[in-house]
Design a protein around this motif. Structure first.
Motif, PDB file in Angstrom:
ATOM      1  N   THR A 104       0.870  -1.044  -0.135  1.00 28.66           N
ATOM      2  CA  THR A 104       0.268  -0.114   0.135  1.00 28.66           C
ATOM      3  C   THR A 104       0.885   1.344  -0.063  1.00 28.66           C
ATOM      4  N   ILE A 105       1.906   1.247   0.752  1.00 30.53           N
ATOM      5  CA  ILE A 105       2.828   2.280   0.690  1.00 30.53           C
ATOM      6  C   ILE A 105       3.564   2.432  -0.352  1.00 30.53           C
ATOM      7  N   PHE A 106       3.929   1.425  -1.081  1.00 33.60           N
ATOM      8  CA  PHE A 106       4.681   1.794  -2.302  1.00 33.60           C
ATOM      9  C   PHE A 106       3.569   2.155  -3.475  1.00 33.60           C
ATOM     10  N   GLU A 107       2.577   1.448  -3.390  1.00 32.48           N
ATOM     11  CA  GLU A 107       1.436   2.214  -4.489  1.00 32.48           C
ATOM     12  C   GLU A 107       1.294   3.746  -3.978  1.00 32.48           C
ATOM     13  N   SER A 108       1.181   4.067  -2.933  1.00 32.40           N
ATOM     14  CA  SER A 108       0.919   5.411  -2.928  1.00 32.40           C
ATOM     15  C   SER A 108       2.009   6.319  -3.369  1.00 32.40           C
ATOM     16  N   SER A 109       3.122   5.826  -3.701  1.00 32.81           N
ATOM     17  CA  SER A 109       4.293   6.531  -4.195  1.00 32.81           C
ATOM     18  C   SER A 109       4.492   6.759  -5.718  1.00 32.81           C
ATOM     19  N   GLY A 110       3.202   6.045  -6.527  1.00 30.16           N
ATOM     20  CA  GLY A 110       3.020   5.969  -7.595  1.00 30.16           C
ATOM     21  C   GLY A 110       3.259   4.550  -8.467  1.00 30.16           C
ATOM     22  N   LEU A 111       3.777   3.524  -7.668  1.00 30.83           N
ATOM     23  CA  LEU A 111       4.166   2.262  -8.379  1.00 30.83           C
ATOM     24  C   LEU A 111       2.899   1.624  -8.784  1.00 30.83           C
ATOM     25  N   SER A 112       2.899   0.640  -9.566  1.00 30.08           N
ATOM     26  CA  SER A 112       1.990  -0.253  -9.958  1.00 30.08           C
ATOM     27  C   SER A 112       1.744  -1.174  -8.828  1.00 30.08           C
ATOM     28  N   SER A 113       0.756  -2.088  -8.843  1.00 32.20           N
ATOM     29  CA  SER A 113       0.326  -3.148  -7.880  1.00 32.20           C
ATOM     30  C   SER A 113       1.288  -4.077  -7.932  1.00 32.20           C
ATOM     31  N   GLY A 114       1.735  -4.416  -9.091  1.00 31.74           N
ATOM     32  CA  GLY A 114       2.784  -5.531  -9.405  1.00 31.74           C
ATOM     33  C   GLY A 114       4.191  -5.172  -9.064  1.00 31.74           C
ATOM     34  N   ASP A 115       4.429  -3.709  -9.528  1.00 31.67           N
ATOM     35  CA  ASP A 115       5.878  -3.471  -8.690  1.00 31.67           C
ATOM     36  C   ASP A 115       5.914  -3.525  -7.292  1.00 31.67           C
ATOM     37  N   SER A 116       4.722  -2.992  -6.741  1.00 30.72           N
ATOM     38  CA  SER A 116       4.711  -2.866  -5.344  1.00 30.72           C
ATOM     39  C   SER A 116       4.970  -4.453  -4.612  1.00 30.72           C
ATOM     40  N   LEU A 117       4.238  -4.994  -5.297  1.00 33.81           N
ATOM     41  CA  LEU A 117       4.404  -6.593  -4.356  1.00 33.81           C
ATOM     42  C   LEU A 117       5.666  -7.057  -4.750  1.00 33.81           C
ATOM     43  N   PHE A 118       6.618  -6.654  -5.825  1.00 35.90           N
ATOM     44  CA  PHE A 118       7.862  -7.146  -6.121  1.00 35.90           C
ATOM     45  C   PHE A 118       8.696  -6.365  -5.140  1.00 35.90           C
ATOM     46  N   TYR A 119       8.419  -5.103  -5.063  1.00 38.86           N
ATOM     47  CA  TYR A 119       9.318  -4.480  -3.999  1.00 38.86           C
ATOM     48  C   TYR A 119       9.265  -5.048  -2.678  1.00 38.86           C
ATOM     49  N   GLN A 120       7.997  -5.339  -2.107  1.00 41.76           N
ATOM     50  CA  GLN A 120       7.723  -6.084  -0.884  1.00 41.76           C
ATOM     51  C   GLN A 120       8.358  -7.408  -0.815  1.00 41.76           C
ATOM     52  N   VAL A 121       8.520  -8.130  -2.084  1.00 45.06           N
ATOM     53  CA  VAL A 121       9.244  -9.492  -1.625  1.00 45.06           C
ATOM     54  C   VAL A 121      10.735  -9.153  -1.407  1.00 45.06           C
ATOM     55  N   LEU A 122      11.264  -7.962  -2.149  1.00 44.81           N
ATOM     56  CA  LEU A 122      12.645  -7.726  -1.939  1.00 44.81           C
ATOM     57  C   LEU A 122      12.967  -7.364  -0.198  1.00 44.81           C
ATOM     58  N   VAL A 123      11.964  -6.547   0.313  1.00 39.73           N
ATOM     59  CA  VAL A 123      11.972  -6.306   1.522  1.00 39.73           C
ATOM     60  C   VAL A 123      11.958  -7.356   2.593  1.00 39.73           C
ATOM     61  N   GLY A 124      11.061  -8.490   2.125  1.00 39.88           N
ATOM     62  CA  GLY A 124      10.944  -9.705   3.108  1.00 39.88           C
ATOM     63  C   GLY A 124      12.351 -10.381   2.662  1.00 39.88           C
ATOM     64  N   MET A 125      12.926 -10.531   1.713  1.00 41.11           N
ATOM     65  CA  MET A 125      14.220 -11.214   1.480  1.00 41.11           C
ATOM     66  C   MET A 125      15.385 -10.448   2.370  1.00 41.11           C
ATOM     67  N   VAL A 126      15.502  -9.306   2.382  1.00 40.15           N
ATOM     68  CA  VAL A 126      16.466  -8.330   3.115  1.00 40.15           C
ATOM     69  C   VAL A 126      16.433  -8.806   4.488  1.00 40.15           C
ATOM     70  N   ASN A 127      14.985  -8.721   5.052  1.00 40.25           N
ATOM     71  CA  ASN A 127      14.699  -9.059   6.482  1.00 40.25           C
ATOM     72  C   ASN A 127      14.981 -10.314   6.874  1.00 40.25           C
ATOM     73  N   MET A 128      14.832 -11.518   5.977  1.00 34.95           N
ATOM     74  CA  MET A 128      15.376 -12.743   6.173  1.00 34.95           C
ATOM     75  C   MET A 128      16.784 -12.949   6.384  1.00 34.95           C
ATOM     76  N   VAL A 129      17.525 -12.489   5.281  1.00 31.70           N
ATOM     77  CA  VAL A 129      18.971 -12.553   5.145  1.00 31.70           C
ATOM     78  C   VAL A 129      19.753 -11.916   6.493  1.00 31.70           C
ATOM     79  N   THR A 130      19.310 -10.644   6.706  1.00 32.29           N
ATOM     80  CA  THR A 130      19.803  -9.902   7.858  1.00 32.29           C
ATOM     81  C   THR A 130      19.354 -10.613   9.074  1.00 32.29           C
TER      82      THR A 130
END
Length: 281
Positions: A104-130
């Motif tokens: 939702t936050i990424f979409e509010s910045s102007g991203l499409s829903s698909g890009d927003s979900l992809f960005y969120q996947v990257l966030v989850g990956m960084v969270n796990m690896v870190t």
């Protein structure tokens, strides 16, 4: 997407059967032989094992008060209140707001829903690896040092996110700036407060009240999680995304001060040594 969650749940369930009981809990239940076997697997040194058993038994001998009465002793009550404060404050520094409402936050910045979900996947990956990285360095670096480093990075990245929502479009700043800021925030959060909070809470309470004190602190943490989960949509709408992230950055300051001034460094200390630290004037 929901079905995939059954795999780590199954792995967790299987792992439980290989985790031994806490030696201290076994000693409290007078199962000394079983406790000694587990301690020998940990330390592989009979002298150290005997020392740990003696220290634990000394700390619980003569214990006659109920746990409820013990938690109101000044030194123990202080530790419990500090634990409750850092558990709740940790939620209002924004980590679960980002994990729950990232798309939702990424979409509010102007991203499409698909890009927003992809960005969120990257966030989850960084969270796990870190988080895995934090497991390897927390004892080497120290709990408080990790918090100082991580929370400082969280403040800077939160302010960067707020800047993007405030002036990003006017200045033509790329969406990649927002993504990098989010990933830096998650990295700093996962390597510090997310990894440290449960370790600190499990170490900082005296053995006689640890179960109850951990329950109080854990309950407080999930109350904070519930509140931030309910309030984040309202904040994003009414105080704008930039205002929300500035507020998260501000909440980092009292958290840092509490860790600095009120929480002892527990790295390398035995649980009995930590208990004595709380009793100092």
């Amino acid at each position: 997407m929901l079905g995939m969650e059954s795999l780590p749940a199954l792995f967790f369930f299987i792992t439980i059967f290989f985790i031994p009981e806490s030696p201290r809990w076994l000693l409290l239940k007078r199962q000394n032989d079983v406790a000694k076997q587990i301690l020998q697997r940990i330390y592989r040194n009979n002298e150290v094992v005997d020392f740990e058993i003696n220290q634990t038994m000394q700390s619980v001998e003569g214990h006659t008060k109920s746990e409820w009465k013990l938690i109101f002793e000044p030194s123990i009550l202080k530790a419990i209140l500090i634990g409750v404060a850092i558990a709740i404050l940790g939620q209002f520094m924004g980590v679960n707001a980002v994990l729950y409402y990232g798309p939702t936050i990424f979409e509010s910045s102007g991203l499409s829903s698909g890009d927003s979900l992809f960005y969120q996947v990257l966030v989850g990956m960084v969270n796990m690896v870190t988080t895995v990285l934090a497991m390897f360095i927390i004892d080497k670096v120290g709990r408080k040092k990790l918090v100082y480093f991580g929370v400082t990075g969280m403040i800077l990245s939160l302010l960067s996110i707020a800047f993007y929502f405030l002036e990003g479009k006017n200045l033509g700043v790329s969406n990649l700036f927002l993504l990098v800021s989010f990933l830096l925030y998650i990295f700093c959060c996962a390597i510090s407060i997310c990894a440290v909070i449960w370790v600190l809470l499990s170490e900082m309470y005296p053995i006689k009240v640890r179960g109850m004190a951990m329950s109080v602190a854990g309950f407080s943490l999930w109350v904070g999680t519930f509140l931030i989960g309910q309030l984040t949509p309202w904040m994003l709408e009414n105080i704008t995304p930039q205002g929300t992230f500035v507020l998260f950055a501000i909440m980092c300051v009292p958290y840092m001060l509490i860790i600095w001034k009120l929480v002892p460094e527990t790295t390398g200390k035995s649980l009995d040594e930590i208990e004595k630290m709380w009793k100092r004037p």
